[in-house]
Design a protein around this motif. Structure first.
Motif, PDB file in Angstrom:
ATOM      1  N   ASP A 160      -2.370   1.024   2.367  1.00  0.00           N
ATOM      2  CA  ASP A 160      -3.868   0.958   1.699  1.00  0.00           C
ATOM      3  C   ASP A 160      -3.854  -0.072   0.808  1.00  0.00           C
ATOM      4  O   ASP A 160      -2.936  -0.799   0.839  1.00  0.00           O
ATOM      5  N   ASN A 216       6.131  10.833   5.389  1.00  0.00           N
ATOM      6  CA  ASN A 216       7.329  11.146   5.398  1.00  0.00           C
ATOM      7  C   ASN A 216       6.870  12.540   4.308  1.00  0.00           C
ATOM      8  O   ASN A 216       8.477  12.948   3.878  1.00  0.00           O
ATOM      9  N   PRO A 217       6.409  12.511   2.444  1.00  0.00           N
ATOM     10  CA  PRO A 217       6.618  13.809   1.930  1.00  0.00           C
ATOM     11  C   PRO A 217       6.615  14.875   2.810  1.00  0.00           C
ATOM     12  O   PRO A 217       6.851  16.057   1.872  1.00  0.00           O
ATOM     13  N   PRO A 251      -0.098  10.801  -3.493  1.00  0.00           N
ATOM     14  CA  PRO A 251       0.842   9.454  -3.524  1.00  0.00           C
ATOM     15  C   PRO A 251       2.049   9.525  -2.955  1.00  0.00           C
ATOM     16  O   PRO A 251       2.646  10.834  -2.730  1.00  0.00           O
ATOM     17  N   PHE A 252       2.004   8.324  -2.609  1.00  0.00           N
ATOM     18  CA  PHE A 252       3.460   7.631  -2.079  1.00  0.00           C
ATOM     19  C   PHE A 252       3.682   6.638  -2.142  1.00  0.00           C
ATOM     20  O   PHE A 252       2.897   5.723  -2.831  1.00  0.00           O
ATOM     21  N   SER A 253       5.336   6.439  -2.590  1.00  0.00           N
ATOM     22  CA  SER A 253       6.097   4.840  -3.125  1.00  0.00           C
ATOM     23  C   SER A 253       5.254   4.244  -2.153  1.00  0.00           C
ATOM     24  O   SER A 253       5.662   2.330  -2.550  1.00  0.00           O
ATOM     25  N   ASP A 254       5.680   4.303  -0.504  1.00  0.00           N
ATOM     26  CA  ASP A 254       4.835   3.149   0.170  1.00  0.00           C
ATOM     27  C   ASP A 254       3.607   3.327   1.113  1.00  0.00           C
ATOM     28  O   ASP A 254       4.522   3.458   2.034  1.00  0.00           O
ATOM     29  N   PRO A 255       2.393   3.401   0.551  1.00  0.00           N
ATOM     30  CA  PRO A 255       1.387   3.718   0.755  1.00  0.00           C
ATOM     31  C   PRO A 255       0.725   2.596   2.156  1.00  0.00           C
ATOM     32  O   PRO A 255      -0.029   1.406   1.403  1.00  0.00           O
ATOM     33  N   GLN A 271       9.859  10.516  -2.485  1.00  0.00           N
ATOM     34  CA  GLN A 271       9.411   9.047  -1.915  1.00  0.00           C
ATOM     35  C   GLN A 271      10.274   8.823  -2.251  1.00  0.00           C
ATOM     36  O   GLN A 271      12.030   8.511  -2.211  1.00  0.00           O
ATOM     37  N   LEU A 308       2.232   8.712  -9.758  1.00  0.00           N
ATOM     38  CA  LEU A 308       3.844   8.629  -9.771  1.00  0.00           C
ATOM     39  C   LEU A 308       4.289   8.909 -10.712  1.00  0.00           C
ATOM     40  O   LEU A 308       5.180  10.033 -11.293  1.00  0.00           O
ATOM     41  N   MET A 320       3.240  12.741 -10.860  1.00  0.00           N
ATOM     42  CA  MET A 320       3.030  13.599  -9.387  1.00  0.00           C
ATOM     43  C   MET A 320       3.735  13.529  -8.670  1.00  0.00           C
ATOM     44  O   MET A 320       4.682  12.670  -8.282  1.00  0.00           O
ATOM     45  N   SER A 321       3.683  15.665  -7.844  1.00  0.00           N
ATOM     46  CA  SER A 321       4.398  15.698  -6.503  1.00  0.00           C
ATOM     47  C   SER A 321       3.574  16.397  -6.275  1.00  0.00           C
ATOM     48  O   SER A 321       3.244  16.793  -6.103  1.00  0.00           O
ATOM     49  N   LEU A 322       3.942  16.339  -4.972  1.00  0.00           N
ATOM     50  CA  LEU A 322       4.476  16.715  -3.651  1.00  0.00           C
ATOM     51  C   LEU A 322       4.052  18.826  -4.194  1.00  0.00           C
ATOM     52  O   LEU A 322       2.892  19.171  -4.426  1.00  0.00           O
ATOM     53  N   GLN A 325      -3.132   1.383  -3.796  1.00  0.00           N
ATOM     54  CA  GLN A 325      -1.793   1.698  -4.512  1.00  0.00           C
ATOM     55  C   GLN A 325      -1.590   1.561  -5.659  1.00  0.00           C
ATOM     56  O   GLN A 325      -0.010   2.315  -6.061  1.00  0.00           O
ATOM     57  N   ASP A 359      11.281  14.699  -3.718  1.00  0.00           N
ATOM     58  CA  ASP A 359       9.956  14.434  -3.412  1.00  0.00           C
ATOM     59  C   ASP A 359       9.332  13.807  -1.938  1.00  0.00           C
ATOM     60  O   ASP A 359       8.275  12.970  -1.772  1.00  0.00           O
TER      61      ASP A 359
END
Lengths: 257, 402
Positions: A58, A101-102, A51-55, B305, A70, A74-76, A63, B303
């Protein structure tokens, strides 16, 4: 060891079913139960969304699943924790899909090393362009035997498709239409494009994604390629699931039977 | 009013790969490749075409009202004991510097054969400037705007609609400029053939940072000439500009980038204080990463984000800065300061009372740092007054009695 994606395509050339799910969705600890059910009921490949804040690529459904994951925490780092010993029970190839980015923040080499350690086979990073990969990151991915899977679209020129084919390993992800994920487009309009792709006789297998949502679209896409990828429709199906195992079983049998 | 084309071997201009030092590039999904590639391969030849330049200059002169005045602010100068000039971008048609870029890009879109225009907007200034040029050229216009910004910038939303644009609320994420930009990029992915994306700031994938900077470079082109007339030298001691994504700063700095004797000062939005958790001071709070397809400095979690920034000014409420500015920061060529919401408000009131000019909330951030510069009485300072404050009256009225 041979990459599991290559092992798969060595024995299965048709109707390869790749299902996308977002890690940590619908609940934080659903990642492994969803993957386990996917394997059990017949997914050939699992594409796990980081998951990413700015996909950017998608649509709203994926999204929202990303935002929810998140919020779930969830995080890497969390994902790699969940995946620590998943290879004890899951044998199908697993691909991580996420934005650059992540990965960059985690450290590209550290990320690749961790993927190799837990048993990931391939990576899809839609916003890592071919040129940047070639100039900077390719040796790292190859060092850890990770296949970087590239996208092609109806607007991609033949010359560029050939170039992507030469750089790709595993398979090529053919986006069925120029769109974000989850858009409904008429499959008939895309037949000329699929036909063109088929005629190119690429060295890599091809899976078609975006807009594949049921048995009919899966079969239509599979007629032109080695198989297809389902994302948005699966996220919709498990979004409010009370019983993950049952939902996955029903969803996959709806495609394959 | 030439568009800067030949910039030579500048240390601070974009290189042939679209980078400024280690910042920049085009981290785009494959779906955007044909669009971005088309721009990359054509923008310089289109910009250097004499008929393009004639059209651009004529519109800037007759429609926008350029050159904008360089005004010697006498009472402000007395207060800060220096020679302070205001570059009056607030007097442009539509009320800010944003129109310089939208005029350039609409002419470019025409030459690329595009029929539909999309844009993102924060404060609404870029949205209004885009809606304006679309009306002028008879093109369809869709503007994405965060739903929170739609509430706090109501007059600009009304203007865009009156100009015939469709305003689409961005309801994802933080519902501000960052998310409006995401939605515009998604629209572009879904409409790859007929649509041009008029990005409003010096950010995004190459060639946008460079293209926007070139269109905005008219600001420093004029400053040079006007300053020469007024002071006998093209060079001021300081150029001061606010920075969100960084388009007015890019334009105000452009022709001074390689004149190291001119000090460049950028003022970011400090929000409620840089370390308050409510700030948009990217260089102080950010690390390298990818935002809106550009490798640059941005505010993010451990992370990776992207975090939600805060500023009283919708135009500076952005968690990144353009790659040129990231490079100016890292190389030390520009000095980066920040002004809090309260400092900017005080500066807006001060300019109103001393000079009879109500500045935009964004521009007030730049003015707020005059007090912190080590100025001598002979120092010539140019402040880029990027926009006027009409759109911010609600905010100003709310703080009037505090």
């Amino acid at each position: 060891m041979q990459n599991r994606i290559d092992q798969l395509f060595a024995v299965k050339r048709h109707n390869v079913l790749n299902i996308y799910c977002t890690a940590g969705f619908p609940e934080l600890n659903d990642t492994l139960p969803v993957m386990t059910a996917l394997q059990q009921y017949g997914a050939d490949l699992i594409e796990l969304g980081m998951p990413f804040s700015d996909p950017l690529a998608d649509g709203p459904v994926i999204q929202d699943s990303s935002t929810k994951a998140l919020q779930n925490g969830m995080s890497l780092h969390k994902l790699f924790e969940q995946l620590t010993s998943f290879r004890d029970r899951i044998q199908v190839p697993v691909i991580l899909m996420g934005y650059f980015n992540p990965v960059l923040t985690y450290g590209v080499e550290a990320f690749c090393a961790k993927c190799a350690e837990v048993g990931i086979d391939g990576i899809i990073v839609p916003d890592l362009p071919m040129a940047e990969y070639e100039n900077e990151y390719r040796p790292v991915f190859e060092k850890y035997n990770l296949h970087l899977i590239f996208l092609v679209t109806p607007e991609t020129s033949e010359e560029r498709i050939r170039k992507i084919d030469s750089l790709s390993k595993g398979f090529i992800y053919a986006v069925s239409s120029s769109s974000t994920t989850g858009k409904d487009k008429d499959m008939k309009d895309q037949q000329a494009y699929f036909e063109r792709l088929k005629q190119l006789q690429l060295k890599n297998p091809v899976l078609i994604g975006f807009g594949i949502k049921d048995k009919a679209t899966f079969e239509a896409a599979s007629a032109y390629a080695n198989g297809a990828i389902i994302g948005t429709a699966f996220i919709r199906a498990i979004e409010h699931s009370k019983n993950i195992d049952e939902t996955v079983k029903t969803f996959i049998s709806g495609i394959t039977q | 009013m030439d568009i800067a084309i030949n910039t030579g071997n500048s240390r601070y201009q974009v290189d042939k790969n679209g980078y400024y030092g280690r910042f920049g590039g085009a981290y785009i999904p494959e779906m955007l490749y044909p669009n971005v590639q088309e721009l990359q391969s054509q923008y310089l030849s289109i910009l250097s075409d004499p008929t393009f330049q004639q059209d651009f200059e004529a519109l800037l002169r007759d429609y926008v009202g350029r050159p904008s005045p360089l005004y010697f602010a006498k009472r402000l100068s007395e207060k800060y004991k220096a020679k302070i000039y205001l570059k009056r971008e607030d007097l442009n048609h539509t009320g800010a510097h944003k129109v310089n870029n939208t005029i350039g890009q609409i002419l470019l879109a025409q030459r690329l054969g595009k029929r539909r225009i999309i844009a993102e907007t924060g404060a609404g200034q870029h949205g209004v400037a885009t809606a304006t040029v679309c009306a002028l050229m008879g093109m369809e216009c869709v503007v994405y705007m965060g739903s929170i910004d739609i509430e706090r910038q109501a007059p600009n939303v009304a203007r865009m609609k009156m100009l015939g644009a469709t305003v689409v609320p961005a309801t994802s994420g933080s519902k501000t400029l960052k998310d409006a930009t995401n939605e515009a990029i998604r629209d572009w992915i879904n409409n790859p053939v007929n649509t041009h994306y008029i990005l409003g700031t010096a950010a995004g994938p190459h060639p946008y940072p460079d293209m926007v900077a070139r269109f905005q470079s008219v600001i420093s082109e004029e400053i040079k000439k006007q300053l020469l007339e007024k002071t006998g030298s093209e060079n001021p001691d300081y150029v001061l500009a606010c920075i969100g994504g960084g388009s007015n700063a890019a334009g105000a700095y452009f022709h001074y980038l390689d004149r190291e004797e001119v000090k460049l000062v950028a003022v970011e939005a400090g929000g409620k204080g840089v370390h308050s958790g409510f700030s948009a001071a990217t260089t102080q709070l950010g690390t390298i990463g990818i935002i809106h397809a550009s490798k640059t400095l941005l505010m993010q979690t451990n992370d990776g984000q992207i975090v939600e920034p805060h500023s009283i000014s919708a135009g500076l409420d952005y968690p990144g800065i353009g790659p040129m500015h990231a490079h100016l920061y890292e190389s030390g060529r520009a000095q980066f300061l920040s002004a809090t919401d309260d400092e900017a408000l005080a500066a807006a009131y001060e300019l109103s009372l001393l000079e009879g000019i109500i500045p935009a909330m964004e521009s007030a951030h730049a003015l707020a740092k005059l007090k912190d510069l080590p100025l001598n009485t002979d120092d010539v300072v140019v402040v880029c007054l990027s926009g006027r404050g009409d759109k911010d009256l609600d905010t100003y009225i709310r703080h009037m009695n505090k």
